[in-house]
Design an enzyme around this catalytic site. Structure first.
Site, short mmCIF file in Angstrom:
data_model
loop_
_atom_site.label_atom_id
_atom_site.label_comp_id
_atom_site.label_asym_id
_atom_site.label_seq_id
_atom_site.Cartn_x
_atom_site.Cartn_y
_atom_site.Cartn_z
N TYR A 166 -7.38 -94.20 -2.05
CA TYR A 166 -8.31 -93.61 -2.27
C TYR A 166 -9.78 -93.56 -2.04
CZ TYR A 166 -11.97 -95.04 -6.18
OH TYR A 166 -12.76 -95.17 -7.25
N ASP A 317 -10.95 -104.65 4.07
CA ASP A 317 -12.62 -104.67 3.31
C ASP A 317 -13.82 -104.11 3.88
OD1 ASP A 317 -13.35 -104.28 0.89
OD2 ASP A 317 -13.07 -106.59 0.49
#
Ligand SMILES: NC(=O)c1ccc[n+]([C@@H]2O[C@H](COP(=O)([O-])OP(=O)(O)OC[C@H]3O[C@@H](n4cnc5c(N)ncnc54)[C@H](O)[C@@H]3O)[C@@H](O)[C@H]2O)c1
Length: 376
Positions: A166, A317
């Site tokens: 993304y 993350d």
């Protein structure tokens, strides 16, 4: 705003629905809206100033129609995306197609027509911050996690960690837009949102959708359906939360002040509303106790789950994202006004009214029942 005709791609989504509320409240605005869905904008579908196309931007038929609409528009706002972290590593090809390959022809059309494109990118383009690479005993400076539009490096993780599909797609689209600006002068604005929270953000699984929604709706779903709130890897990641109302104020200022907004990149976030995801869960259960009047929600179970179990392999993350919003302050005279508490109160009260008070859905269960469900 006098006679303003805008194309909005992805206008049926969360941000699109709030932007339509704002735009259609003004005289003289007409919108060509495009989306695969329209549930969130049903209240506007009969407005003659909205020409809504229930269509896939990736189809050749849409492109032919879009070319005409773009030619007639004053600006093109792109919100279309697949932007749910649960899909980045599980459906990487779909994510790359929706966020990059389907958009390239549309951006090329804007460039050919010399139209102003306002593209919603993401703070994910910054990737992992420098601070996440510094050993725990090393010195961390502000510029290791404060994100500045024009100077902070964009650091993607390794290819095998598909969570970055993304962010990488969004980064290439930013570069494509900038390249068109450089080569043909196409005016642009790039918006990098940081966690806009508000009503209608995402579906609740088992009520009006299936899967794993973004964190706000995941925690709401846990509270409403009596399941534990799940913290990925302990919820130590830090994020800033911006009220959707503050965010829409900024977008409206961009449209009202094109000279200040054009050819700029804007972080839109609220540096004062920084929390760890664990703190967010604790605040949300406290706020939900006050909304429902049931203090036992303040003890709602919170559990930690490994990222691999929650999102599948290939997830990692970013530890911390702190936006510099100096550019939005300087160019737009904008700064956010709503606290985290107020943002959560308004957002969660709306979710509660929608899913608990006014639907056939089961009423929110008490944590006693949650404990039993979690053990079952
Ligand atoms: N909400 C946030 O806090 C946030 C944070 C970072 C970035 N963003 C960016 O802002 C934009 C809007 O986000 P959102 O939260 O409204 O997301 P959303 O998922 O609610 O809306 C995106 C919309 O795009 C539509 N869409 C996707 N592919 C399409 C296609 N091929 N044809 C037609 N429509 C298509 C979807 O149906 C959806 O309604 C996205 O670009 C997203 O990456 C949002």
């Amino acid at each position: 705003m006098n006679e303003f005709n805008v194309v909005i791609l992805g206008c049926g989504g969360y941000i699109g629905s709030h932007l339509l509320d704002r735009l259609l409240a003004k005289d003289g605005v007409s919108v060509s809206g495009w989306d695969l869905e329209n549930r969130k904008i049903e209240q506007h579908l009969d407005d003659p100033r909205l020409r809504f196309h229930l269509a896939d931007l990736g189809s050749t038929q849409s492109l032919a129609e879009l070319e005409k609409e773009i030619d007639a528009a004053d600006a093109v706002i792109n919100l279309a995306a697949i932007c749910n972290p649960a899909e980045y590593n599980t459906e990487p090809l779909r994510v790359l197609k929706a966020n990059l390959f389907d958009l390239q022809p549309v951006i090329d059309l804007c460039a050919a027509a010399g139209k102003w494109i306002i593209h919603f990118s993401t703070s994910e383009v910054y990737g992992r911050t420098l601070s996440s690479y510094i050993p725990s005993d090393g010195e961390v400076r502000d510029d290791h996690f404060v994100l500045r539009e024009d100077s902070t490096p964009l650091i993607m993780g390794p290819v095998k960690n598909q969570r970055w599909t993304y962010a990488s797609a969004k980064q290439v689209v930013e570069r494509l837009i900038f390249a068109h600006h450089y080569e043909s002068g196409m005016p642009f604005t790039i918006v990098r949102p940081l966690n806009f929270f508000g009503p209608r953000m995402d579906y609740l699984p088992g009520h009006d959708g299936e899967g794993i929604p973004r964190v706000l709706a995941s925690f709401m779903s846990a509270l409403i359906d009596g399941k534990p709130m799940q913290l990925v890897d302990g919820g130590t990641a830090r994020r800033t939360i911006l009220s959707i109302d503050d965010a829409m104020d900024a977008v409206m200022l961009m449209l009202e002040r094109p000279e200040q907004a054009r050819n700029q990149i804007f972080n839109l976030g609220n540096p004062h509303n920084e929390v760890t995801i664990s703190e967010l869960a604790q605040t949300m259960r406290r706020v939900y106790a006050s909304i429902t009047g049931d203090p036992s929600f303040g003890r709602h179970p919170i559990v930690s789950v490994p990222a691999e179990d929650f999102y599948g392999p290939g997830y990692e993350d970013c530890d911390r994202r702190m936006p510099s919003i100096e550019n939005a302050r300087k160019q737009l005279d904008w700064s956010p006004t709503k606290s985290l508490e107020q943002t959560l109160l308004e957002t969660m009260a709306d979710y509660h009214a929608t899913y608990v008070c006014s639907s056939a859905a089961a009423p929110a269960r008490r944590p006693e029942a949650v404990g039993q469900a979690a053990r079952a």
